[in-house]
Design a protein around this motif. Structure first.
Motif, PDB file in Angstrom:
ATOM      1  N   THR A 239      -9.720   5.214   4.141  1.00 60.72           N
ATOM      2  CA  THR A 239      -9.296   3.938   3.568  1.00 60.72           C
ATOM      3  C   THR A 239      -9.915   3.795   2.191  1.00 60.72           C
ATOM      4  OG1 THR A 239      -9.205   2.947   5.775  1.00 60.72           O
ATOM      5  CG2 THR A 239      -9.204   1.444   3.892  1.00 60.72           C
ATOM      6  N   LYS A 240      -9.077   3.646   1.181  1.00 58.52           N
ATOM      7  CA  LYS A 240      -9.562   3.598  -0.195  1.00 58.52           C
ATOM      8  C   LYS A 240     -10.410   2.357  -0.411  1.00 58.52           C
ATOM      9  CE  LYS A 240      -7.815   4.267  -4.913  1.00 58.52           C
ATOM     10  NZ  LYS A 240      -6.577   4.381  -5.723  1.00 58.52           N
ATOM     11  N   ARG A 241     -11.544   2.568  -1.050  1.00 58.67           N
ATOM     12  CA  ARG A 241     -12.428   1.456  -1.324  1.00 58.67           C
ATOM     13  C   ARG A 241     -11.884   0.610  -2.483  1.00 58.67           C
ATOM     14  NH1 ARG A 241     -17.722   5.345  -1.234  1.00 58.67           N
ATOM     15  NH2 ARG A 241     -17.798   5.632   1.019  1.00 58.67           N
TER      16      ARG A 241
ATOM     17  N   HIS B 289      -4.265   4.650   2.037  1.00 63.40           N
ATOM     18  CA  HIS B 289      -4.616   4.892   3.442  1.00 63.40           C
ATOM     19  C   HIS B 289      -4.102   6.269   3.823  1.00 63.40           C
ATOM     20  CE1 HIS B 289      -5.288   3.773   7.727  1.00 63.40           C
ATOM     21  NE2 HIS B 289      -4.271   4.595   7.921  1.00 63.40           N
ATOM     22  N   LEU B 290      -4.985   7.092   4.383  1.00 63.97           N
ATOM     23  CA  LEU B 290      -4.643   8.470   4.715  1.00 63.97           C
ATOM     24  C   LEU B 290      -5.078   8.755   6.147  1.00 63.97           C
ATOM     25  CD1 LEU B 290      -3.814  11.397   3.825  1.00 63.97           C
ATOM     26  CD2 LEU B 290      -6.143  11.643   2.928  1.00 63.97           C
ATOM     27  N   HIS B 291      -4.099   8.968   7.031  1.00 62.76           N
ATOM     28  CA  HIS B 291      -4.385   9.304   8.430  1.00 62.76           C
ATOM     29  C   HIS B 291      -4.067  10.776   8.641  1.00 62.76           C
ATOM     30  CE1 HIS B 291      -2.718   9.540  12.740  1.00 62.76           C
ATOM     31  NE2 HIS B 291      -4.024   9.685  12.805  1.00 62.76           N
TER      32      HIS B 291
ATOM     33  N   LEU C 223       0.817  -1.205   0.000  1.00 57.83           N
ATOM     34  CA  LEU C 223       0.000   0.000   0.000  1.00 57.83           C
ATOM     35  C   LEU C 223       0.855   1.261   0.000  1.00 57.83           C
ATOM     36  CD1 LEU C 223      -2.597  -1.064   2.729  1.00 57.83           C
ATOM     37  CD2 LEU C 223      -2.756  -1.370   0.238  1.00 57.83           C
ATOM     38  N   VAL C 224       0.228   2.376  -0.374  1.00 58.55           N
ATOM     39  CA  VAL C 224       0.788   3.711  -0.188  1.00 58.55           C
ATOM     40  C   VAL C 224       0.012   4.346   0.960  1.00 58.55           C
ATOM     41  CG1 VAL C 224       1.185   5.981  -1.209  1.00 58.55           C
ATOM     42  CG2 VAL C 224       1.426   3.918  -2.609  1.00 58.55           C
ATOM     43  N   ARG C 225       0.730   4.728   2.027  1.00 57.44           N
ATOM     44  CA  ARG C 225       0.061   5.188   3.243  1.00 57.44           C
ATOM     45  C   ARG C 225       0.620   6.527   3.711  1.00 57.44           C
ATOM     46  NH1 ARG C 225       0.857   1.571   7.846  1.00 57.44           N
ATOM     47  NH2 ARG C 225       2.376   0.180   6.869  1.00 57.44           N
ATOM     48  N   VAL C 226      -0.268   7.301   4.302  1.00 58.51           N
ATOM     49  CA  VAL C 226       0.092   8.553   4.973  1.00 58.51           C
ATOM     50  C   VAL C 226      -0.285   8.403   6.437  1.00 58.51           C
ATOM     51  CG1 VAL C 226      -0.321  11.040   5.115  1.00 58.51           C
ATOM     52  CG2 VAL C 226      -0.356   9.887   2.876  1.00 58.51           C
ATOM     53  N   HIS C 227       0.628   8.762   7.339  1.00 61.99           N
ATOM     54  CA  HIS C 227       0.351   8.673   8.775  1.00 61.99           C
ATOM     55  C   HIS C 227       0.798   9.945   9.480  1.00 61.99           C
ATOM     56  CE1 HIS C 227      -1.033   4.512   9.251  1.00 61.99           C
ATOM     57  NE2 HIS C 227      -0.220   4.230   8.251  1.00 61.99           N
ATOM     58  N   ASN C 228       0.008  10.314  10.514  1.00 64.43           N
ATOM     59  CA  ASN C 228       0.366  11.427  11.404  1.00 64.43           C
ATOM     60  C   ASN C 228       0.493  12.746  10.667  1.00 64.43           C
ATOM     61  OD1 ASN C 228       0.516   9.388  13.281  1.00 64.43           O
ATOM     62  ND2 ASN C 228       2.723   9.506  13.565  1.00 64.43           N
ATOM     63  N   PHE C 229      -0.304  12.945   9.626  1.00 67.10           N
ATOM     64  CA  PHE C 229      -0.228  14.205   8.892  1.00 67.10           C
ATOM     65  C   PHE C 229      -1.196  15.191   9.531  1.00 67.10           C
ATOM     66  CE2 PHE C 229      -0.766  17.322   5.575  1.00 67.10           C
ATOM     67  CZ  PHE C 229       0.535  17.480   5.132  1.00 67.10           C
TER      68      PHE C 229
ATOM     69  N   PHE D 209      -0.936  13.327  -4.786  1.00 69.42           N
ATOM     70  CA  PHE D 209      -0.981  11.875  -4.850  1.00 69.42           C
ATOM     71  C   PHE D 209      -2.400  11.363  -4.595  1.00 69.42           C
ATOM     72  CE2 PHE D 209       3.466  12.342  -4.996  1.00 69.42           C
ATOM     73  CZ  PHE D 209       4.079  11.128  -5.226  1.00 69.42           C
ATOM     74  N   VAL D 210      -3.133  12.008  -3.691  1.00 72.75           N
ATOM     75  CA  VAL D 210      -4.532  11.620  -3.479  1.00 72.75           C
ATOM     76  C   VAL D 210      -5.345  11.905  -4.730  1.00 72.75           C
ATOM     77  CG1 VAL D 210      -6.634  12.123  -2.166  1.00 72.75           C
ATOM     78  CG2 VAL D 210      -4.445  11.877  -0.974  1.00 72.75           C
TER      79      VAL D 210
END
Length: 210
Positions: free
Chosen positions: A207-209, A163-165, A3-9, A155-156
């Motif tokens: 969370t991307k469907r 996954h984007l947090h 996956l490509v994920r973003v965390h703590n943004f 990127f979004v």
């Protein structure tokens, strides 16, 4: 597929991921450190004195399961860092990434190998091209998208983030680098969960469907 994920943004109530102007003395502009105070108070940041509640649980996921990172030029350094051949990033001799890390810039330079397993690679590439390079380096692990706001937004918008947090901090910045512009109807392609914290921040998970 990894996956490509973003965390703590962290973003402000009005959607800014940093203030302005960014400089060597003020990496987040007039926002200072206000966007990140929630994280500094956790055991993720301060193992001995930090709190271990919901913020710490979310923050710790930033470290799990990554084999590469992508970041924008403004995360690597202040405006003009490309003109300084000795600039090695904000993080000292041992950056916290410990993976191949790809810096998006229109002025690439040779790779920079640091202590602790981080090697900075400088790419002039589209989001899709950068993801392809980072995924190859990450192998079976995920790719972390580190920011800043314009990089996450691009990127979004390109459909490349799984996954984007986001952490919504209860401050209003009024100006800076804004995340939401051009991302209308994001709820049509992501499942969204919201968790409020006693610290005052709200954790939003996209969370991307399939």
């Amino acid at each position: 597929m990894p996956l490509v994920r973003v965390h703590n943004f962290s973003i402000s109530l009005d959607g800014f991921g940093s203030g302005e102007p960014q400089s060597l003395e003020s990496p987040f502009g007039h926002a200072g450190q206000r966007l990140h105070e929630w994280m500094f108070a956790t055991s993720f940041w301060d193992r001995e004195a930090g709190q271990r509640g919901v913020d710490a649980v979310f923050a710790a996921r930033h470290e799990l399961g990554f084999g590469a990172e992508i970041m924008g030029a403004n995360k690597f350094g202040p405006p003009g860092w490309q003109d300084d051949p000795d600039w090695q990033g904000w993080w000292g001799d041992e950056p916290p990434f410990h993976t191949p890390t790809y810096v998006l810039t229109h002025r690439p330079r040779p790779p920079l190998e640091m202590a602790g397993g981080t090697t900075f690679h400088f790419l002039d590439a589209s989001p899709a091209e950068a993801i392809a390079v980072a995924r190859e380096a990450a192998g079976d692990l995920d790719v972390r998208l580190g920011g800043g706001a314009s990089v996450v937004r691009d990127f979004v918008a390109a459909g490349l983030v799984d996954h984007l947090h986001l952490v919504v901090v209860p401050i209003v910045l009024g100006r800076g680098a804004r995340l939401w512009d051009g991302l209308e109807a994001l709820e049509d392609t992501f499942d969204i969960e919201s968790v409020s914290s006693p610290s005052g921040v709200t954790h939003l998970t996209f969370t991307k469907r399939g």
